[in-house]
Design an enzyme around this catalytic site. Sequence first.
Site, PDB file in Angstrom:
ATOM      1  N   HIS A   1       4.201  33.234  -7.435  1.00 51.89           N
ATOM      2  CA  HIS A   1       3.193  34.364  -7.944  1.00 51.89           C
ATOM      3  C   HIS A   1       3.891  35.268  -9.017  1.00 51.89           C
ATOM      4  O   HIS A   1       3.504  35.260 -10.034  1.00 51.89           O
ATOM      5  CB  HIS A   1       2.651  35.160  -6.645  1.00 51.89           C
ATOM      6  CG  HIS A   1       1.820  36.242  -6.896  1.00 51.89           C
ATOM      7  ND1 HIS A   1       1.018  36.165  -8.148  1.00 51.89           N
ATOM      8  CD2 HIS A   1       1.470  37.383  -6.079  1.00 51.89           C
ATOM      9  CE1 HIS A   1       0.237  37.442  -8.002  1.00 51.89           C
ATOM     10  NE2 HIS A   1       0.547  38.021  -6.630  1.00 51.89           N
TER      11      HIS A   1
ATOM     12  N   HIS B   1      -2.637  26.886 -12.848  1.00 49.63           N
ATOM     13  CA  HIS B   1      -3.248  28.137 -12.177  1.00 49.63           C
ATOM     14  C   HIS B   1      -4.285  27.507 -11.208  1.00 49.63           C
ATOM     15  O   HIS B   1      -5.074  26.723 -11.232  1.00 49.63           O
ATOM     16  CB  HIS B   1      -3.901  28.939 -13.230  1.00 49.63           C
ATOM     17  CG  HIS B   1      -4.185  30.430 -12.653  1.00 49.63           C
ATOM     18  ND1 HIS B   1      -5.269  30.806 -11.640  1.00 49.63           N
ATOM     19  CD2 HIS B   1      -3.371  31.570 -12.867  1.00 49.63           C
ATOM     20  CE1 HIS B   1      -5.127  32.064 -11.427  1.00 49.63           C
ATOM     21  NE2 HIS B   1      -4.158  32.828 -12.111  1.00 49.63           N
TER      22      HIS B   1
ATOM     23  N   ASP C   1       2.305  33.917 -17.185  1.00 49.78           N
ATOM     24  CA  ASP C   1       3.729  33.936 -17.111  1.00 49.78           C
ATOM     25  C   ASP C   1       4.488  33.218 -18.363  1.00 49.78           C
ATOM     26  O   ASP C   1       5.711  33.182 -18.449  1.00 49.78           O
ATOM     27  CB  ASP C   1       4.252  33.427 -15.998  1.00 49.78           C
ATOM     28  CG  ASP C   1       3.989  34.615 -14.705  1.00 49.78           C
ATOM     29  OD1 ASP C   1       3.034  34.390 -14.007  1.00 49.78           O
ATOM     30  OD2 ASP C   1       4.662  35.641 -14.926  1.00 49.78           O
TER      31      ASP C   1
HETATM   32  C1  SDX Z   1       0.404  34.055 -11.343  1.00 51.86           C
HETATM   33  O1  SDX Z   1      -3.646  34.012  -8.428  1.00 51.86           O
HETATM   34  C2  SDX Z   1      -3.418  34.474  -9.270  1.00 51.86           C
HETATM   35  O2  SDX Z   1      -4.272  35.040 -10.217  1.00 51.86           O
HETATM   36  C3  SDX Z   1      -2.001  34.953  -9.712  1.00 51.86           C
HETATM   37  C4  SDX Z   1      -1.635  35.391 -11.221  1.00 51.86           C
HETATM   38  C5  SDX Z   1      -2.146  37.055 -11.247  1.00 51.86           C
HETATM   39  O3  SDX Z   1      -2.403  37.313 -12.358  1.00 51.86           O
HETATM   40  O4  SDX Z   1      -2.082  37.481 -10.000  1.00 51.86           O
HETATM   41  O5  SDX Z   1      -2.553  34.752 -12.097  1.00 51.86           O
HETATM   42  C6  SDX Z   1      -0.340  35.458 -11.648  1.00 51.86           C
HETATM   43  O6  SDX Z   1       0.747  33.872 -10.230  1.00 51.86           O
HETATM   44  C7  SDX Z   1       0.316  33.246 -12.428  1.00 51.86           C
HETATM   45  C8  SDX Z   1       1.124  31.645 -11.783  1.00 51.86           C
HETATM   46  C9  SDX Z   1       2.574  31.937 -11.985  1.00 51.86           C
HETATM   47  N1  SDX Z   1       3.229  30.873 -11.077  1.00 51.86           N
HETATM   48  C10 SDX Z   1       3.697  29.756 -12.013  1.00 51.86           C
HETATM   49  O7  SDX Z   1       3.655  29.540 -13.252  1.00 51.86           O
HETATM   50  C11 SDX Z   1       4.566  28.649 -11.031  1.00 51.86           C
HETATM   51  C12 SDX Z   1       4.155  27.262 -11.565  1.00 51.86           C
HETATM   52  N2  SDX Z   1       2.740  27.155 -11.272  1.00 51.86           N
HETATM   53  C13 SDX Z   1       2.406  26.210 -10.029  1.00 51.86           C
HETATM   54  O8  SDX Z   1       3.360  26.651  -9.072  1.00 51.86           O
HETATM   55  C14 SDX Z   1       0.889  26.147  -9.664  1.00 51.86           C
HETATM   56  O9  SDX Z   1       0.342  26.085 -10.762  1.00 51.86           O
HETATM   57  C15 SDX Z   1       0.394  27.433  -9.032  1.00 51.86           C
HETATM   58  C16 SDX Z   1       1.122  27.674  -7.919  1.00 51.86           C
HETATM   59  C17 SDX Z   1       0.280  28.265 -10.035  1.00 51.86           C
HETATM   60  C18 SDX Z   1      -1.238  26.884  -8.587  1.00 51.86           C
HETATM   61  O10 SDX Z   1      -1.055  25.697  -7.880  1.00 51.86           O
HETATM   62  P1  SDX Z   1      -2.180  25.295  -6.903  1.00 51.86           P
HETATM   63  O11 SDX Z   1      -3.466  25.644  -7.494  1.00 51.86           O
HETATM   64  O12 SDX Z   1      -1.839  25.377  -5.535  1.00 51.86           O
HETATM   65  O13 SDX Z   1      -2.259  23.611  -7.524  1.00 51.86           O
HETATM   66  P2  SDX Z   1      -1.457  22.530  -6.935  1.00 51.86           P
HETATM   67  O14 SDX Z   1      -0.111  22.975  -6.312  1.00 51.86           O
HETATM   68  O15 SDX Z   1      -2.329  22.145  -5.878  1.00 51.86           O
HETATM   69  O16 SDX Z   1      -1.059  21.555  -8.099  1.00 51.86           O
HETATM   70  C19 SDX Z   1      -2.179  20.624  -8.491  1.00 51.86           C
HETATM   71  C20 SDX Z   1      -1.336  19.560  -9.088  1.00 51.86           C
HETATM   72  C21 SDX Z   1      -0.162  18.994  -8.467  1.00 51.86           C
HETATM   73  O17 SDX Z   1      -0.096  17.585  -9.157  1.00 51.86           O
HETATM   74  P3  SDX Z   1      -0.315  16.380  -7.831  1.00 51.86           P
HETATM   75  O18 SDX Z   1       1.004  16.809  -7.002  1.00 51.86           O
HETATM   76  O19 SDX Z   1      -1.605  16.409  -7.237  1.00 51.86           O
HETATM   77  O20 SDX Z   1       0.171  15.099  -8.550  1.00 51.86           O
HETATM   78  O21 SDX Z   1      -0.900  20.159 -10.465  1.00 51.86           O
HETATM   79  C22 SDX Z   1       0.434  19.967 -10.462  1.00 51.86           C
HETATM   80  C23 SDX Z   1       1.102  19.749  -8.929  1.00 51.86           C
HETATM   81  O22 SDX Z   1       2.144  19.149  -8.780  1.00 51.86           O
HETATM   82  N3  SDX Z   1       1.128  21.319 -10.920  1.00 51.86           N
HETATM   83  C24 SDX Z   1       2.124  21.273 -11.644  1.00 51.86           C
HETATM   84  C25 SDX Z   1       2.031  22.892 -11.995  1.00 51.86           C
HETATM   85  N4  SDX Z   1       1.057  23.297 -11.301  1.00 51.86           N
HETATM   86  C26 SDX Z   1       0.646  22.511 -10.806  1.00 51.86           C
HETATM   87  N5  SDX Z   1       2.974  20.558 -12.060  1.00 51.86           N
HETATM   88  C27 SDX Z   1       4.071  20.792 -12.704  1.00 51.86           C
HETATM   89  N6  SDX Z   1       4.304  22.082 -13.188  1.00 51.86           N
HETATM   90  C28 SDX Z   1       3.263  23.047 -12.544  1.00 51.86           C
HETATM   91  N7  SDX Z   1       3.544  24.411 -13.065  1.00 51.86           N
END
Ligand code: SDX
Length: 374
Positions: free
Chosen positions: A220, A259, A310
Amino acid sequence: MAGEVQRGLEDVVALESQICFIDGHGGRLIYRGYDIRELAEQSTFEEVAYLLWYGRLPTRAQLDELRTRLARLREIPAELTGILDRIPKECAPMDVLRTAVSALAHFEPAETRPGASSIGGAQRLTAVLPSILGYFHRRRKGLPPLAPRPELGHAQYLLYALRDREGSELEGRALDIALILHADHELNASTFAARVTASTLSDLYSAVTSAVGTLKGPLHGGANERVMELLNECGTVDRVDAIVRGKLARHERIMGFGHRVYKVEDPRATILRDWSYRAGEAHHDLHYFELLRELERVVHREKGLYPNVDLYSGSVYTLLGIPSDLFTPVFAASRVVGWTAHVLEEYQDLRLIRPTAQYIGPVDLRYAPVDQRA
Ligand code: SDX
């Protein structure tokens, strides 16, 4: 009968709100009816704070009055600095912030004490967070204590608190816009934590303490700090492709991408990309910007993922001279407005937030006295 489990409450509509709308497919972010792009272009953090708390943009007199009040509410009580002085300098600033918000409640004057006028508590917490961050940071760096500096607006005061020197007009505006962009984001994890706490009729300071602890999690808050670590690991643009492909092959997440709600580019990333370029140009250092553009290209080619808020924020903060372990505290210094706006909304239309779990454990086990157990 329990419904189908939605892990992470993904796509679950938990409540109605008038504060923030996210169009995940259209890539739009709206605060109280206003598009974030227009607010970032034309307003200030103080104006957006007023909008989120009161539901309308302030008049000139209301805005001036809020600015004056926030400047007056920046002071840290001596009892709290006494506590901050006992926290080891090596502690993580988000942990310090969590302790400070919780402890502050004990020393607040009546008009902002927990459970009193929550708008007073909301403004107090928004005003004092930069002072708390600045106090702790200066102490660990051996810098002189903060001066009140009531003439500085919120963003410039935060910059002064974290850097021991005022920012240029461009630097102040860059941070002001970053604060606008981070101020609210509907039911993100930390805001939801604040609403769950408020929904039990707990107080504002407890709700914000819950939120700070939640934002600390790297999925997050904190992603922008890891983005900068990745950029430093890459070093040069030509190394980005191989390093990112290696991480993806090991199923590692690339911070700053993806996201839960946005299925296209996060509109905040669009604005921060522009400010990363502007700040880089002003500091004659586009190194981070060029690495980030290559990172975007590779991650989109390999995973079809888009940047989130981010990805570029860390490069802006670094160019502003803000240390990376203060990035998430800066996020908190902005999101405290959204947290408190949602707490106020929860108090106005209260419903205890209590989902259910689908039990998948054993049933009908027989109790055996302790001495008869294997
Ligand atoms: C913020 O909620 C909000 O609004 C948050 C926020 C706010 O203003 O409050 O916007 C702020 O938290 C922004 C996000 C910052 N975090 C990151 O950048 C961390 C990296 N991002 C990921 O961890 C992920 O994208 C999340 C946690 C942000 C969202 O994850 P989801 O919706 O649970 O998606 P998922 O884990 O189900 O992934 C779906 C697919 C997967 O692939 P498969 O396993 O199905 O093959 O997408 C892939 C994931 O592996 N994936 C990524 C990825 N994000 C998703 N693969 C590599 N790198 C990534 N960053």
